[in-house]
Structures are given as C-alpha cells and as structure tokens.
Design a protein around this motif. Structure first.
Motif, PDB file in Angstrom:
ATOM      1  N   LEU A  65       2.425  13.397  31.731  1.00 53.00           N
ATOM      2  CA  LEU A  65       2.812  11.992  31.572  1.00 53.00           C
ATOM      3  C   LEU A  65       2.926  11.573  30.101  1.00 53.00           C
ATOM      4  O   LEU A  65       3.937  10.960  29.720  1.00 53.00           O
ATOM      5  CB  LEU A  65       1.844  11.084  32.328  1.00 53.00           C
ATOM      6  N   PRO A  66       1.972  11.900  29.218  1.00 54.82           N
ATOM      7  CA  PRO A  66       2.147  11.523  27.805  1.00 54.82           C
ATOM      8  C   PRO A  66       3.371  12.188  27.166  1.00 54.82           C
ATOM      9  O   PRO A  66       4.094  11.551  26.394  1.00 54.82           O
ATOM     10  CB  PRO A  66       0.860  11.994  27.131  1.00 54.82           C
ATOM     11  N   ILE A  67       3.625  13.431  27.502  1.00 45.94           N
ATOM     12  CA  ILE A  67       4.794  14.113  26.929  1.00 45.94           C
ATOM     13  C   ILE A  67       6.078  13.484  27.443  1.00 45.94           C
ATOM     14  O   ILE A  67       7.049  13.316  26.700  1.00 45.94           O
ATOM     15  CB  ILE A  67       4.727  15.628  27.235  1.00 45.94           C
ATOM     16  N   LYS A  68       6.093  13.096  28.706  1.00 43.24           N
ATOM     17  CA  LYS A  68       7.277  12.450  29.260  1.00 43.24           C
ATOM     18  C   LYS A  68       7.523  11.102  28.579  1.00 43.24           C
ATOM     19  O   LYS A  68       8.671  10.764  28.259  1.00 43.24           O
ATOM     20  CB  LYS A  68       7.099  12.272  30.774  1.00 43.24           C
ATOM     21  N   ILE A  69       6.476  10.340  28.320  1.00 45.14           N
ATOM     22  CA  ILE A  69       6.631   9.046  27.645  1.00 45.14           C
ATOM     23  C   ILE A  69       7.158   9.244  26.228  1.00 45.14           C
ATOM     24  O   ILE A  69       8.089   8.549  25.794  1.00 45.14           O
ATOM     25  CB  ILE A  69       5.279   8.279  27.648  1.00 45.14           C
ATOM     26  N   VAL A  70       6.609  10.193  25.495  1.00 40.80           N
ATOM     27  CA  VAL A  70       7.075  10.468  24.125  1.00 40.80           C
ATOM     28  C   VAL A  70       8.521  10.954  24.137  1.00 40.80           C
ATOM     29  O   VAL A  70       9.332  10.559  23.290  1.00 40.80           O
ATOM     30  CB  VAL A  70       6.145  11.491  23.432  1.00 40.80           C
ATOM     31  N   ALA A  71       8.861  11.777  25.096  1.00 38.11           N
ATOM     32  CA  ALA A  71      10.232  12.299  25.169  1.00 38.11           C
ATOM     33  C   ALA A  71      11.236  11.172  25.421  1.00 38.11           C
ATOM     34  O   ALA A  71      12.291  11.117  24.781  1.00 38.11           O
ATOM     35  CB  ALA A  71      10.334  13.358  26.264  1.00 38.11           C
ATOM     36  N   TYR A  72      10.912  10.259  26.348  1.00 36.15           N
ATOM     37  CA  TYR A  72      11.815   9.133  26.592  1.00 36.15           C
ATOM     38  C   TYR A  72      11.894   8.220  25.373  1.00 36.15           C
ATOM     39  O   TYR A  72      12.965   7.687  25.055  1.00 36.15           O
ATOM     40  CB  TYR A  72      11.387   8.351  27.842  1.00 36.15           C
TER      41      TYR A  72
END
Length: 172
Positions: free
Chosen positions: A108-115
């Motif tokens: 989830l944190p990586i997905k938020i940073v990626a977006y």
C-alpha cells in the motif's frame, strides 16, 4: 498383424536394415501410387504401404510403447522449445513474487508513492508542454521559440508518465 506383416507388405525379409526398408517402400510406392495405378483399390493399398513403412521406421517405439516417452526425452531440445520453457518458468516466478508482494505490508505505501509520482510526472509534463505557449502570449514570439526545447521535454515527460503507468498496472 504385426511387424512381420509390415515386412510382407513391403516385400522384404524380416530384419532388413533401414536402407533396405526405404528402397522397398519407394519401389512399392511408385508402383501403387493412385496417380500412377488406375485400379480401384490403389489408394487403400498406398495407405497400407505408408502405414507399414512408418511402423517399420519407428520400430523401436512400437516394440515397447510404454517406454516411448524416453525417445522424446532423448531428442535434443530446440532453441524455441528451450526459450518457451524458460519464458514459462520466469512468468510463473514473476506471478508468484507479485502475489507475495501484494500480500506484504509494503504494498500500500509503495502504491501510494507510485501514484503520487505518476500524477507529479503528468503535472510537470503539462506544465512543460503548455507553459511556453502561455509565456509567448504575454511576451514576444522569440521567447516562446527559445522555450520550444522545454516543450519537447514536456512531451518526453508525458511519454515517460504513460510508460510508468503501464508498469504500475503490471506490478501494482
């Protein structure tokens, strides 16, 4: 009906070598071929000769059918088969790793940073693409022309954002 019958169909003695089998097959095939032989049963006889030849050539597979898979194992692997095998192996490994990553705490944190990075890239790209024409409206045209390379950088950012989004869809 067995191997002995196949030898009889081709008109050779049992235990003939491969070269003799091949010569007898070609001799019979030329004489019996439906295009050459006008008889009504020429096509049936031709199929019978072909089947006998195939069985005699592949005699080692016919003798022990339960071990015929060994012939496939001993056959060398082609480059295409090897590449396909490795591709399937890597695809399966990628799928397993991706599933375990999606179950991890970091997903989830990586997905938020990626977006966030994707949206930032699009914002920069749009700024670089539409900024120079807006500047040239308020200043002279020469200033706008000097800013043309910045527009190309903006297009590159748009393309990069598109590629980044494709990779995000693949991994996230």
């Amino acid at each position: 009906m067995g191997i002995e019958n196949d030898y009889r169909i081709l008109g050779i003695s049992p235990g003939a070598d491969q070269a003799e089998i091949k010569r007898a097959y070609w001799k019979k095939a030329k004489a019996i071929h439906p295009d050459v032989n006008p008889s009504d049963n020429a096509d049936v006889a031709f199929v019978e000769i072909n089947n006998a030849y195939e069985r005699l050539v592949n005699e080692e597979k016919q003798l022990i059918p339960e071990y015929s898979f060994l012939m496939d194992l001993l056959r060398p692997e082609t480059h295409q088969e090897k590449a396909l095998r490795y591709a399937k192996m890597w695809q399966e490994e990628f799928r397993r790793n991706n599933e375990s990553f999606k179950r991890s705490w970091a997903y989830l944190p990586i997905k938020i940073v990626a977006y966030f990075l994707w949206i930032l890239g699009i914002a920069l790209a749009l700024t670089f693409v539409f900024g120079p024409p807006a500047v040239s409206l308020f200043h002279d045209v020469v200033t706008g022309l000097y800013m043309a390379p910045i527009m190309f950088i903006g297009v590159a950012f748009l393309f990069g954002s598109y590629q980044f989004k494709k990779q995000m869809n693949r991994y996230l």
